[in-house]
Scaffold this motif. Structure first.
Motif, PDB file in Angstrom:
ATOM      1  N   ASP A 155      21.093   5.172  22.305  1.00 58.80           N
ATOM      2  CA  ASP A 155      21.812   5.966  21.308  1.00 58.80           C
ATOM      3  C   ASP A 155      21.084   7.282  21.096  1.00 58.80           C
ATOM      4  O   ASP A 155      19.854   7.353  21.261  1.00 58.80           O
ATOM      5  N   PRO A 156      21.819   8.335  20.730  1.00 60.75           N
ATOM      6  CA  PRO A 156      21.178   9.641  20.524  1.00 60.75           C
ATOM      7  C   PRO A 156      20.078   9.572  19.468  1.00 60.75           C
ATOM      8  O   PRO A 156      20.214   8.881  18.462  1.00 60.75           O
ATOM      9  N   GLU A 157      19.001  10.288  19.727  1.00 63.15           N
ATOM     10  CA  GLU A 157      17.873  10.343  18.804  1.00 63.15           C
ATOM     11  C   GLU A 157      17.866  11.681  18.074  1.00 63.15           C
ATOM     12  O   GLU A 157      18.220  12.718  18.647  1.00 63.15           O
ATOM     13  N   GLU A 158      17.416  11.640  16.830  1.00 65.32           N
ATOM     14  CA  GLU A 158      17.267  12.868  16.038  1.00 65.32           C
ATOM     15  C   GLU A 158      16.224  13.770  16.695  1.00 65.32           C
ATOM     16  O   GLU A 158      15.266  13.288  17.299  1.00 65.32           O
ATOM     17  N   GLY A 159      16.422  15.065  16.584  1.00 68.35           N
ATOM     18  CA  GLY A 159      15.435  16.018  17.082  1.00 68.35           C
ATOM     19  C   GLY A 159      15.637  16.452  18.526  1.00 68.35           C
ATOM     20  O   GLY A 159      14.868  17.267  19.028  1.00 68.35           O
ATOM     21  N   TYR A 160      16.642  15.914  19.212  1.00 66.94           N
ATOM     22  CA  TYR A 160      16.875  16.271  20.606  1.00 66.94           C
ATOM     23  C   TYR A 160      18.182  17.033  20.804  1.00 66.94           C
ATOM     24  O   TYR A 160      18.652  17.179  21.925  1.00 66.94           O
ATOM     25  N   VAL A 161      18.748  17.489  19.695  1.00 68.52           N
ATOM     26  CA  VAL A 161      19.923  18.361  19.746  1.00 68.52           C
ATOM     27  C   VAL A 161      19.519  19.640  19.027  1.00 68.52           C
ATOM     28  O   VAL A 161      19.163  19.622  17.852  1.00 68.52           O
ATOM     29  N   GLN A 162      19.550  20.735  19.767  1.00 74.65           N
ATOM     30  CA  GLN A 162      19.094  22.026  19.260  1.00 74.65           C
ATOM     31  C   GLN A 162      20.294  22.857  18.836  1.00 74.65           C
ATOM     32  O   GLN A 162      21.284  22.961  19.580  1.00 74.65           O
ATOM     33  N   ASP A 163      20.231  23.445  17.654  1.00 76.14           N
ATOM     34  CA  ASP A 163      21.291  24.320  17.155  1.00 76.14           C
ATOM     35  C   ASP A 163      21.111  25.703  17.785  1.00 76.14           C
ATOM     36  O   ASP A 163      20.066  26.317  17.634  1.00 76.14           O
ATOM     37  N   LEU A 164      22.111  26.152  18.532  1.00 74.62           N
ATOM     38  CA  LEU A 164      22.078  27.480  19.161  1.00 74.62           C
ATOM     39  C   LEU A 164      22.852  28.442  18.272  1.00 74.62           C
ATOM     40  O   LEU A 164      24.023  28.714  18.492  1.00 74.62           O
ATOM     41  N   GLN A 165      22.204  28.950  17.255  1.00 79.36           N
ATOM     42  CA  GLN A 165      22.878  29.760  16.248  1.00 79.36           C
ATOM     43  C   GLN A 165      23.519  31.014  16.825  1.00 79.36           C
ATOM     44  O   GLN A 165      24.654  31.342  16.481  1.00 79.36           O
ATOM     45  N   GLU A 166      22.827  31.714  17.725  1.00 80.51           N
ATOM     46  CA  GLU A 166      23.385  32.945  18.297  1.00 80.51           C
ATOM     47  C   GLU A 166      24.638  32.661  19.120  1.00 80.51           C
ATOM     48  O   GLU A 166      25.553  33.470  19.187  1.00 80.51           O
ATOM     49  N   ALA A 167      24.681  31.503  19.771  1.00 78.92           N
ATOM     50  CA  ALA A 167      25.811  31.152  20.635  1.00 78.92           C
ATOM     51  C   ALA A 167      26.846  30.299  19.899  1.00 78.92           C
ATOM     52  O   ALA A 167      27.836  29.898  20.498  1.00 78.92           O
ATOM     53  N   ASN A 168      26.599  30.031  18.617  1.00 83.48           N
ATOM     54  CA  ASN A 168      27.476  29.138  17.862  1.00 83.48           C
ATOM     55  C   ASN A 168      27.700  27.856  18.652  1.00 83.48           C
ATOM     56  O   ASN A 168      28.814  27.518  19.028  1.00 83.48           O
ATOM     57  N   GLY A 169      26.612  27.151  18.924  1.00 81.71           N
ATOM     58  CA  GLY A 169      26.722  25.939  19.713  1.00 81.71           C
ATOM     59  C   GLY A 169      25.498  25.063  19.596  1.00 81.71           C
ATOM     60  O   GLY A 169      24.675  25.228  18.692  1.00 81.71           O
ATOM     61  N   TRP A 170      25.384  24.123  20.561  1.00 80.84           N
ATOM     62  CA  TRP A 170      24.326  23.131  20.548  1.00 80.84           C
ATOM     63  C   TRP A 170      23.837  22.875  21.967  1.00 80.84           C
ATOM     64  O   TRP A 170      24.607  22.919  22.914  1.00 80.84           O
ATOM     65  N   LEU A 171      22.552  22.552  22.067  1.00 81.59           N
ATOM     66  CA  LEU A 171      21.934  22.156  23.327  1.00 81.59           C
ATOM     67  C   LEU A 171      21.462  20.718  23.153  1.00 81.59           C
ATOM     68  O   LEU A 171      20.666  20.420  22.262  1.00 81.59           O
ATOM     69  N   PHE A 172      21.983  19.821  23.994  1.00 79.97           N
ATOM     70  CA  PHE A 172      21.655  18.402  23.937  1.00 79.97           C
ATOM     71  C   PHE A 172      20.662  18.077  25.043  1.00 79.97           C
ATOM     72  O   PHE A 172      20.981  18.194  26.227  1.00 79.97           O
TER      73      PHE A 172
END
Length: 185
Positions: free
Chosen positions: A13-30
């Motif tokens: 299952d997904p773990e906290e801390g491994y999804v990065q908020d890409l504020q400039e791109a309005n997105g996320w990096l998993f």
């Protein structure tokens, strides 16, 4: 942080801390530990990077291939988002030349989905490449709804062949600023 997987569950299952908020791109990096990986909690089938490290999740061998993610936040209404995975294929990989995988996405749990068939370009060595080739876009409806979270993933669950050697480095979801045509169908 300990994984949220049940102690005896074979799935990661997904773990906290491994999804990065890409504020400039309005997105996320998993990163791999931020994704749901079926059979990913069993080192006979997948090798996940150690906690705190950014390495890839490496597929040792499965017949049921499913790697998924979802955003915690609702997507912006009326916007378009691009979904992609950064992957590589080991030199000992098998099955990928003959077997397509599918990228799929839905907005909301009951939303209509989009999908695209992907034939992986098998390359020598561990060269990273983005899939799918071209854009995979999903539109968020303009209408107000309680659930506009994105649910997406890579799948090959229809063929009983053993799939080996794919590495997942990251998944990316970002808002599209330009006016692209959606080629997801």
């Amino acid at each position: 942080m300990p994984p949220k997987s049940l102690p005896n569950s074979p799935h990661h299952d997904p773990e906290e801390g491994y999804v990065q908020d890409l504020q400039e791109a309005n997105g996320w990096l998993f990163k791999p530990r931020g994704l749901n990986i079926v059979w990913g909690n069993d080192d006979r089938y997948w090798c996940l990077p150690p906690e705190g490290e950014d390495g890839p999740a490496e597929l040792k061998g499965v017949t049921w291939f499913e790697v998924t993610g979802s955003t915690k936040e609702n997507l912006k209404r009326g916007k378009k988002y691009e979904i992609s995975f950064l992957v590589s294929v080991n030199t000992g990989a098998s099955c990928w030349n003959d077997l397509p995988i599918f990228i799929m996405a839905t907005v909301g749990t009951g939303g209509s989905g989009r999908w695209k068939r992907i034939n992986l370009p098998i390359q020598d060595g561990d060269n990273k490449f983005e899939i799918p080739e071209g854009k995979f876009l999903i539109d968020v409806p303009e209408t107000e709804c309680d659930d506009s979270k994105l649910h997406f993933g890579l799948y090959e669950v229809w063929n009983a062949s053993w799939k080996v050697g794919l590495q997942i480095h990251e998944a990316r979801v970002q808002e599209v600023k330009e006016n692209y045509e959606n080629d997801a169908l």
